[in-house]
Design a protein around this motif. Structure first.
Motif, PDB file in Angstrom:
ATOM      1  N   GLU A  73       0.836  -1.199   0.000  1.00 51.76           N
ATOM      2  CA  GLU A  73       0.000   0.000   0.000  1.00 51.76           C
ATOM      3  C   GLU A  73       0.875   1.254   0.000  1.00 51.76           C
ATOM      4  O   GLU A  73       1.823   1.362   0.781  1.00 51.76           O
ATOM      5  CB  GLU A  73      -0.907   0.012   1.232  1.00 51.76           C
ATOM      6  CG  GLU A  73      -1.778   1.255   1.352  1.00 51.76           C
ATOM      7  CD  GLU A  73      -2.587   1.295   2.639  1.00 51.76           C
ATOM      8  OE1 GLU A  73      -3.272   2.303   2.877  1.00 51.76           O
ATOM      9  OE2 GLU A  73      -2.504   0.324   3.418  1.00 51.76           O
ATOM     10  N   VAL A  74       0.556   2.202  -0.887  1.00 52.16           N
ATOM     11  CA  VAL A  74       1.267   3.477  -0.895  1.00 52.16           C
ATOM     12  C   VAL A  74       0.800   4.298   0.302  1.00 52.16           C
ATOM     13  O   VAL A  74      -0.382   4.622   0.427  1.00 52.16           O
ATOM     14  CB  VAL A  74       1.019   4.252  -2.208  1.00 52.16           C
ATOM     15  CG1 VAL A  74       1.669   5.638  -2.139  1.00 52.16           C
ATOM     16  CG2 VAL A  74       1.576   3.478  -3.393  1.00 52.16           C
ATOM     17  N   VAL A  75       1.752   4.633   1.183  1.00 56.54           N
ATOM     18  CA  VAL A  75       1.415   5.334   2.419  1.00 56.54           C
ATOM     19  C   VAL A  75       1.924   6.774   2.433  1.00 56.54           C
ATOM     20  O   VAL A  75       1.562   7.556   3.319  1.00 56.54           O
ATOM     21  CB  VAL A  75       1.961   4.578   3.642  1.00 56.54           C
ATOM     22  CG1 VAL A  75       1.299   3.214   3.768  1.00 56.54           C
ATOM     23  CG2 VAL A  75       3.481   4.428   3.560  1.00 56.54           C
ATOM     24  N   TYR A  76       2.772   7.116   1.470  1.00 54.03           N
ATOM     25  CA  TYR A  76       3.314   8.482   1.415  1.00 54.03           C
ATOM     26  C   TYR A  76       3.697   8.803  -0.017  1.00 54.03           C
ATOM     27  O   TYR A  76       4.220   7.950  -0.739  1.00 54.03           O
ATOM     28  CB  TYR A  76       4.559   8.612   2.303  1.00 54.03           C
ATOM     29  CG  TYR A  76       5.289   9.928   2.129  1.00 54.03           C
ATOM     30  CD1 TYR A  76       4.882  11.074   2.820  1.00 54.03           C
ATOM     31  CD2 TYR A  76       6.374  10.039   1.263  1.00 54.03           C
ATOM     32  CE1 TYR A  76       5.541  12.284   2.642  1.00 54.03           C
ATOM     33  CE2 TYR A  76       7.038  11.244   1.094  1.00 54.03           C
ATOM     34  CZ  TYR A  76       6.621  12.363   1.778  1.00 54.03           C
ATOM     35  OH  TYR A  76       7.266  13.551   1.595  1.00 54.03           O
ATOM     36  N   GLU A  77       3.417  10.040  -0.437  1.00 51.29           N
ATOM     37  CA  GLU A  77       3.831  10.491  -1.760  1.00 51.29           C
ATOM     38  C   GLU A  77       4.115  11.984  -1.716  1.00 51.29           C
ATOM     39  O   GLU A  77       3.295  12.767  -1.232  1.00 51.29           O
ATOM     40  CB  GLU A  77       2.744  10.196  -2.799  1.00 51.29           C
ATOM     41  CG  GLU A  77       3.170  10.523  -4.220  1.00 51.29           C
ATOM     42  CD  GLU A  77       2.076  10.246  -5.249  1.00 51.29           C
ATOM     43  OE1 GLU A  77       2.410  10.113  -6.432  1.00 51.29           O
ATOM     44  OE2 GLU A  77       0.885  10.182  -4.859  1.00 51.29           O
ATOM     45  N   SER A  78       5.283  12.375  -2.173  1.00 50.09           N
ATOM     46  CA  SER A  78       5.651  13.783  -2.336  1.00 50.09           C
ATOM     47  C   SER A  78       5.532  14.130  -3.809  1.00 50.09           C
ATOM     48  O   SER A  78       6.077  13.426  -4.661  1.00 50.09           O
ATOM     49  CB  SER A  78       7.084  14.013  -1.859  1.00 50.09           C
ATOM     50  OG  SER A  78       7.573  15.276  -2.298  1.00 50.09           O
ATOM     51  N   VAL A  79       4.818  15.191  -4.121  1.00 53.94           N
ATOM     52  CA  VAL A  79       4.614  15.547  -5.529  1.00 53.94           C
ATOM     53  C   VAL A  79       5.138  16.956  -5.809  1.00 53.94           C
ATOM     54  O   VAL A  79       5.182  17.816  -4.929  1.00 53.94           O
ATOM     55  CB  VAL A  79       3.132  15.445  -5.933  1.00 53.94           C
ATOM     56  CG1 VAL A  79       2.645  14.016  -5.765  1.00 53.94           C
ATOM     57  CG2 VAL A  79       2.266  16.402  -5.136  1.00 53.94           C
ATOM     58  N   VAL A  80       5.523  17.152  -7.052  1.00 54.99           N
ATOM     59  CA  VAL A  80       6.098  18.416  -7.503  1.00 54.99           C
ATOM     60  C   VAL A  80       4.982  19.394  -7.865  1.00 54.99           C
ATOM     61  O   VAL A  80       4.030  19.025  -8.567  1.00 54.99           O
ATOM     62  CB  VAL A  80       6.996  18.179  -8.733  1.00 54.99           C
ATOM     63  CG1 VAL A  80       7.555  19.496  -9.263  1.00 54.99           C
ATOM     64  CG2 VAL A  80       8.128  17.209  -8.381  1.00 54.99           C
ATOM     65  N   ALA A  81       5.095  20.626  -7.402  1.00 51.84           N
ATOM     66  CA  ALA A  81       4.128  21.659  -7.763  1.00 51.84           C
ATOM     67  C   ALA A  81       4.168  21.906  -9.265  1.00 51.84           C
ATOM     68  O   ALA A  81       5.233  21.895  -9.881  1.00 51.84           O
ATOM     69  CB  ALA A  81       4.434  22.951  -7.006  1.00 51.84           C
ATOM     70  N   LYS A  82       3.008  22.128  -9.865  1.00 53.09           N
ATOM     71  CA  LYS A  82       2.909  22.262 -11.313  1.00 53.09           C
ATOM     72  C   LYS A  82       3.774  23.387 -11.862  1.00 53.09           C
ATOM     73  O   LYS A  82       4.418  23.254 -12.906  1.00 53.09           O
ATOM     74  CB  LYS A  82       1.444  22.487 -11.721  1.00 53.09           C
ATOM     75  CG  LYS A  82       0.580  21.246 -11.645  1.00 53.09           C
ATOM     76  CD  LYS A  82       1.063  20.188 -12.635  1.00 53.09           C
ATOM     77  CE  LYS A  82       0.208  18.939 -12.596  1.00 53.09           C
ATOM     78  NZ  LYS A  82       0.731  17.884 -13.496  1.00 53.09           N
ATOM     79  N   GLU A  83       3.798  24.521 -11.183  1.00 51.91           N
ATOM     80  CA  GLU A  83       4.587  25.645 -11.688  1.00 51.91           C
ATOM     81  C   GLU A  83       6.087  25.347 -11.639  1.00 51.91           C
ATOM     82  O   GLU A  83       6.856  25.842 -12.478  1.00 51.91           O
ATOM     83  CB  GLU A  83       4.259  26.928 -10.923  1.00 51.91           C
ATOM     84  CG  GLU A  83       4.584  26.904  -9.438  1.00 51.91           C
ATOM     85  CD  GLU A  83       3.452  26.371  -8.573  1.00 51.91           C
ATOM     86  OE1 GLU A  83       3.471  26.649  -7.360  1.00 51.91           O
ATOM     87  OE2 GLU A  83       2.559  25.683  -9.114  1.00 51.91           O
ATOM     88  N   GLU A  84       6.499  24.547 -10.675  1.00 47.22           N
ATOM     89  CA  GLU A  84       7.911  24.171 -10.585  1.00 47.22           C
ATOM     90  C   GLU A  84       8.254  23.113 -11.634  1.00 47.22           C
ATOM     91  O   GLU A  84       9.340  23.136 -12.221  1.00 47.22           O
ATOM     92  CB  GLU A  84       8.231  23.657  -9.181  1.00 47.22           C
ATOM     93  CG  GLU A  84       7.980  24.655  -8.072  1.00 47.22           C
ATOM     94  CD  GLU A  84       8.910  25.860  -8.147  1.00 47.22           C
ATOM     95  OE1 GLU A  84       9.964  25.755  -8.789  1.00 47.22           O
ATOM     96  OE2 GLU A  84       8.575  26.900  -7.548  1.00 47.22           O
TER      97      GLU A  84
END
Length: 270
Positions: A73-84
């Motif tokens: 199970e995916v328990v954590y995800e860091s995502v990149v801001a669209k503008e960046e």
């Protein structure tokens, strides 16, 4: 109980694409003794192919810390801001290089990026069967925008040094030398600043109610430095880059000479 974190490429798996019998035995015995086994890689979850997927692991710190899976199970995800993300795309979209984005569901690149990636694997001497299995995971698209939450960005053999890319993208990002082209200052892997393999390890340890003192890590490349420094026992492979050996507590034998097995025996993990 310890949580043992393993980098994949150059640590578990050489370019030839196999996992040695001694490494398989060491991991199986460590797990039998009640330890948790985690893969800790720059790869996305979907890149766990070939012999890696057969290992008895309990979870994954993927995309250099940007995605964590425990017990399937995916328990954590860091995502990149669209503008960046857009800043990254503007820098590379008109360049004749391999570049792309990683999400928890796959890797995306352009047609030219796909061709360049395949060429790069061939030049590195990768096992052909493993190369084709990895390449098949790349989704080829005309535009890398709006593909869903992006965890990690990558580029290879560009016209820009890593220092230039860092300055251009700014403080939002953490830019690291590529773990594949480890001697190439024109290739890199990019996550959100403050996200790396060590932060992923910390999350996993807290999940089990453990502390840094309960961690062991094996690595060899540029994106393993934080991991090796953070672990209570950081072990660099004998084939590791100099910085990884410096960050580690111990340097074992290389990947071709039972490095993982020998270290686990030495420190009585097995």
């Amino acid at each position: 109980m310890k949580v043992i974190f393993f980098d994949i490429d150059g640590t578990l798996v050489p370019l030839e694409g196999y996992i040695s019998d001694s490494t398989k035995e060491a991991i199986a015995r460590a797990k039998e003794k009640g330890n948790k086994i985690f893969l800790c890689s720059g790869r996305s979850r979907t890149q766990l192919v070939g012999p890696v997927k057969e290992l008895p692991y309990d979870g994954i710190v993927a995309a250099a810390g940007a995605c964590i899976e425990i017990g399937g199970e995916v328990v954590y995800e860091s995502v990149v801001a669209k503008e960046e993300e857009e800043k990254f795309l503007r820098l590379f979209e008109n360049e004749d290089v391999s570049f792309g984005v990683q999400t928890k569901d796959g890797i995306y690149t352009t047609k030219r990026g796909y061709e360049k990636t395949r060429e790069r694997f061939l030049q590195a001497g990768c096992d052909l069967e493993q190369m084709e299995e990895n390449i098949a995971l790349f989704h080829v698209v005309d535009d890398l925008r709006n593909l869903g939450p992006v965890e990690k960005l990558f580029y290879n053999r560009s016209n820009f040094t890593i220092d230039y890319v860092k300055e251009y993208l700014g403080d939002y990002f953490h830019v690291e030398l590529s773990s594949f082209d480890i001697h190439d200052k024109y290739s890199g892997e990019i996550t959100v600043e403050g996200v790396n393999k060590a932060t992923g390890m910390e999350y996993v340890l807290k999940h089990y109610g453990l502390t840094q003192a309960d961690s062991v890590a094996f690595g060899d490349g540029p994106n393993d430095l934080d991991m090796l420094s953070y672990a209570n026992l950081g072990i660099a492979m004998g084939n590791a880059i100099a910085d990884a050996k410096e960050a580690a507590d111990y340097v074992t034998d290389d990947i071709y000479h039972d490095g993982i097995y020998n270290a686990m025996k030495k420190f009585e993990i097995i």
